[in-house]
Scaffold this motif. Structure first.
Motif, PDB file in Angstrom:
ATOM      1  N   ILE A  30      35.901  35.421  34.473  1.00  0.00           N
ATOM      2  CA  ILE A  30      36.886  35.863  35.705  1.00  0.00           C
ATOM      3  C   ILE A  30      38.248  36.048  35.544  1.00  0.00           C
ATOM      4  CG2 ILE A  30      37.316  36.005  38.076  1.00  0.00           C
ATOM      5  CD1 ILE A  30      34.425  37.020  36.920  1.00  0.00           C
ATOM      6  N   PHE A  32      39.724  36.193  32.536  1.00  0.00           N
ATOM      7  CA  PHE A  32      40.071  37.350  31.389  1.00  0.00           C
ATOM      8  C   PHE A  32      39.949  38.509  32.096  1.00  0.00           C
ATOM      9  CE2 PHE A  32      37.819  40.466  28.399  1.00  0.00           C
ATOM     10  CZ  PHE A  32      38.991  40.535  27.390  1.00  0.00           C
ATOM     11  N   LEU A  33      39.148  38.803  33.020  1.00  0.00           N
ATOM     12  CA  LEU A  33      38.843  40.179  33.686  1.00  0.00           C
ATOM     13  C   LEU A  33      40.107  40.369  34.830  1.00  0.00           C
ATOM     14  CD1 LEU A  33      34.893  40.496  33.827  1.00  0.00           C
ATOM     15  CD2 LEU A  33      36.359  41.635  32.263  1.00  0.00           C
ATOM     16  N   ASP A  34      40.691  39.347  35.061  1.00  0.00           N
ATOM     17  CA  ASP A  34      41.647  39.394  36.298  1.00  0.00           C
ATOM     18  C   ASP A  34      42.815  40.135  35.654  1.00  0.00           C
ATOM     19  OD1 ASP A  34      42.786  39.612  38.644  1.00  0.00           O
ATOM     20  OD2 ASP A  34      42.710  37.498  38.928  1.00  0.00           O
ATOM     21  N   PHE A  35      42.971  41.261  35.152  1.00  0.00           N
ATOM     22  CA  PHE A  35      44.174  41.795  34.459  1.00  0.00           C
ATOM     23  C   PHE A  35      45.478  41.916  35.526  1.00  0.00           C
ATOM     24  CE2 PHE A  35      40.985  44.003  32.095  1.00  0.00           C
ATOM     25  CZ  PHE A  35      41.077  43.513  30.662  1.00  0.00           C
ATOM     26  N   PHE A  36      45.055  42.023  36.804  1.00  0.00           N
ATOM     27  CA  PHE A  36      46.147  42.131  37.738  1.00  0.00           C
ATOM     28  C   PHE A  36      46.536  41.121  38.587  1.00  0.00           C
ATOM     29  CE2 PHE A  36      43.700  46.085  37.171  1.00  0.00           C
ATOM     30  CZ  PHE A  36      44.816  47.043  36.659  1.00  0.00           C
ATOM     31  N   GLY A  37      45.999  39.773  38.008  1.00  0.00           N
ATOM     32  CA  GLY A  37      46.240  38.553  38.726  1.00  0.00           C
ATOM     33  C   GLY A  37      46.586  37.627  37.602  1.00  0.00           C
ATOM     34  N   ASN A  38      46.076  36.467  37.560  1.00  0.00           N
ATOM     35  CA  ASN A  38      46.479  35.300  36.627  1.00  0.00           C
ATOM     36  C   ASN A  38      45.674  35.382  35.377  1.00  0.00           C
ATOM     37  OD1 ASN A  38      47.482  32.925  35.513  1.00  0.00           O
ATOM     38  ND2 ASN A  38      46.200  31.700  36.730  1.00  0.00           N
ATOM     39  N   TRP A  39      46.204  36.793  34.673  1.00  0.00           N
ATOM     40  CA  TRP A  39      45.275  36.868  33.527  1.00  0.00           C
ATOM     41  C   TRP A  39      45.220  35.847  32.222  1.00  0.00           C
ATOM     42  CZ3 TRP A  39      46.527  39.740  28.453  1.00  0.00           C
ATOM     43  CH2 TRP A  39      45.317  40.222  28.039  1.00  0.00           C
ATOM     44  N   ASP A  40      44.065  35.547  31.842  1.00  0.00           N
ATOM     45  CA  ASP A  40      43.870  34.702  30.699  1.00  0.00           C
ATOM     46  C   ASP A  40      43.328  35.334  29.578  1.00  0.00           C
ATOM     47  OD1 ASP A  40      42.842  32.839  29.084  1.00  0.00           O
ATOM     48  OD2 ASP A  40      41.585  31.802  30.531  1.00  0.00           O
ATOM     49  N   PRO A  41      44.033  35.384  28.499  1.00  0.00           N
ATOM     50  CA  PRO A  41      43.603  36.352  27.451  1.00  0.00           C
ATOM     51  C   PRO A  41      42.776  35.858  26.508  1.00  0.00           C
ATOM     52  CG  PRO A  41      45.860  36.006  27.235  1.00  0.00           C
ATOM     53  CD  PRO A  41      45.454  35.474  28.361  1.00  0.00           C
ATOM     54  N   GLY A  97      31.533  41.002  36.302  1.00  0.00           N
ATOM     55  CA  GLY A  97      32.470  40.802  37.176  1.00  0.00           C
ATOM     56  C   GLY A  97      32.236  40.028  38.308  1.00  0.00           C
TER      57      GLY A  97
END
Lengths: 155, 143
Positions: A30, A32-41, A97
């Motif tokens: 999640i 990784f998929l949270d591009f607009f939040g606290n993104w973990d790449p 997701g």
């Protein structure tokens, strides 16, 4: 026999890769998929690592007449995307997701015995059967109209 | 970005690549896990045994992780049983309709530069991100 052993060992190595990379932790997926939040790449690196190895292996396989332990390669041909593919991928992504699991990590996580994993995997099996059922009914529908078509008698 | 684990994720990815490569070069098979799972649920003669062995390997690997790296199974999400059921249904149905998941399309297909797999991967990443956006930013992170 050797081919089956390869399958088993590949499954073990795949599971270790999923566990070490973080794919078996839904919170990580999640993130990784949270591009607009606290993104973990991090999970982008899982894909990059796996693709780098497999890209080379696939190129190499193209020069082989057959795999080492089997008669031939069962690799799908390169065709164009269609509506079913896009719709299916869209539905899968929504589920991914929502639950944070894709099939590999979910099956690997069955080893933890945790209830959420069992619930997810059982539902996933129902999803597979639901698809089989709707495909079956769809094929019946295309046959049925022809079977019940009224007979017209020419005067 | 405080949860970024580049090294572990890269090593894990390399292991996944090695496993999928072994399946290709030795057995001639695509390591697509949704297809392998479905193959066990709806068996086809001659295709079931290797799929069963692969899935047994996944669970055996999971048991090894349980011993060596128990934190690999930290769930960390707040999801109701209903949400998990819906998620599983969507994943099971969607991967059959779209013929693949993160492994078959995302790793094997993208590496082969398959047009279908590249399209599928772009779509499931997009709808996955959209779903997470809705849950995390409109529903406060739990469902």
């Amino acid at each position: 026999m050797k081919a089956l052993l390869t399958s088993f060992i590949s499954g073990v190595v795949f599971a270790l890769g999923l566990g070490i990379s973080g794919m078996t932790r839904p919170i990580k997926v999640i993130g990784f998929l949270d591009f607009f939040g606290n993104w973990d790449p991090s999970l982008a690196l899982v894909m990059i690592g796996a693709i780098c190895v497999y890209f080379v292996a696939y190129r190499y396989s193209r020069r082989m007449s057959a795999p080492m332990l089997a008669a031939d390669f069962a690799v799908p041909p390169n065709r164009d995307p269609d509506t079913r593919l896009i719709l299916g991928a869209a539905i899968f992504g929504a589920g991914w997701g929502l639950g944070g699991f894709c099939p590999g990590p979910a099956i690997t996580s069955l080893a933890s015995g945790a209830t959420p994993v069992v619930v997810f995997v059982v539902a996933m099996a129902f999803g597979v059967y639901l698809h089989a059922l709707t495909t079956h009914l769809g094929s019946l529908k295309t046959i049925a109209p022809a079977a019940v078509r009224p007979v017209t008698i020419d005067s | 970005m405080q949860n970024f684990t580049p090294l572990q994720s890269l090593i894990g990815g390399l292991l996944i690549g090695v496993s999928a490569s072994a399946m290709l070069l030795l057995d001639g098979k695509v390591a697509g896990i949704s297809g392998i799972f479905a193959g066990i649920l709806r068996p086809v003669r001659g295709e079931t045994l290797w799929k069963g062995c692969f899935l047994a390997g996944l669970v055996a690997g999971g048991l090894l992780l349980r011993l060596l790296l128990p934190q690999a199974f930290a769930f960390g999400l707040v999801r109701s049983p209903a949400a998990l059921m819906a998620a599983g249904l969507l994943v099971g149905y969607g991967t059959r309709l779209g013929n693949g998941c993160t492994s078959g399309h995302g790793v094997c297909g993208v590496s082969r530069l398959s047009r279908r797999s590249i399209a599928a991967t772009a779509v499931f990443l997009a709808t996955g991100a959209l779903t997470v956006f809705v849950i995390n930013h409109l529903f406060g992170g739990s469902l």
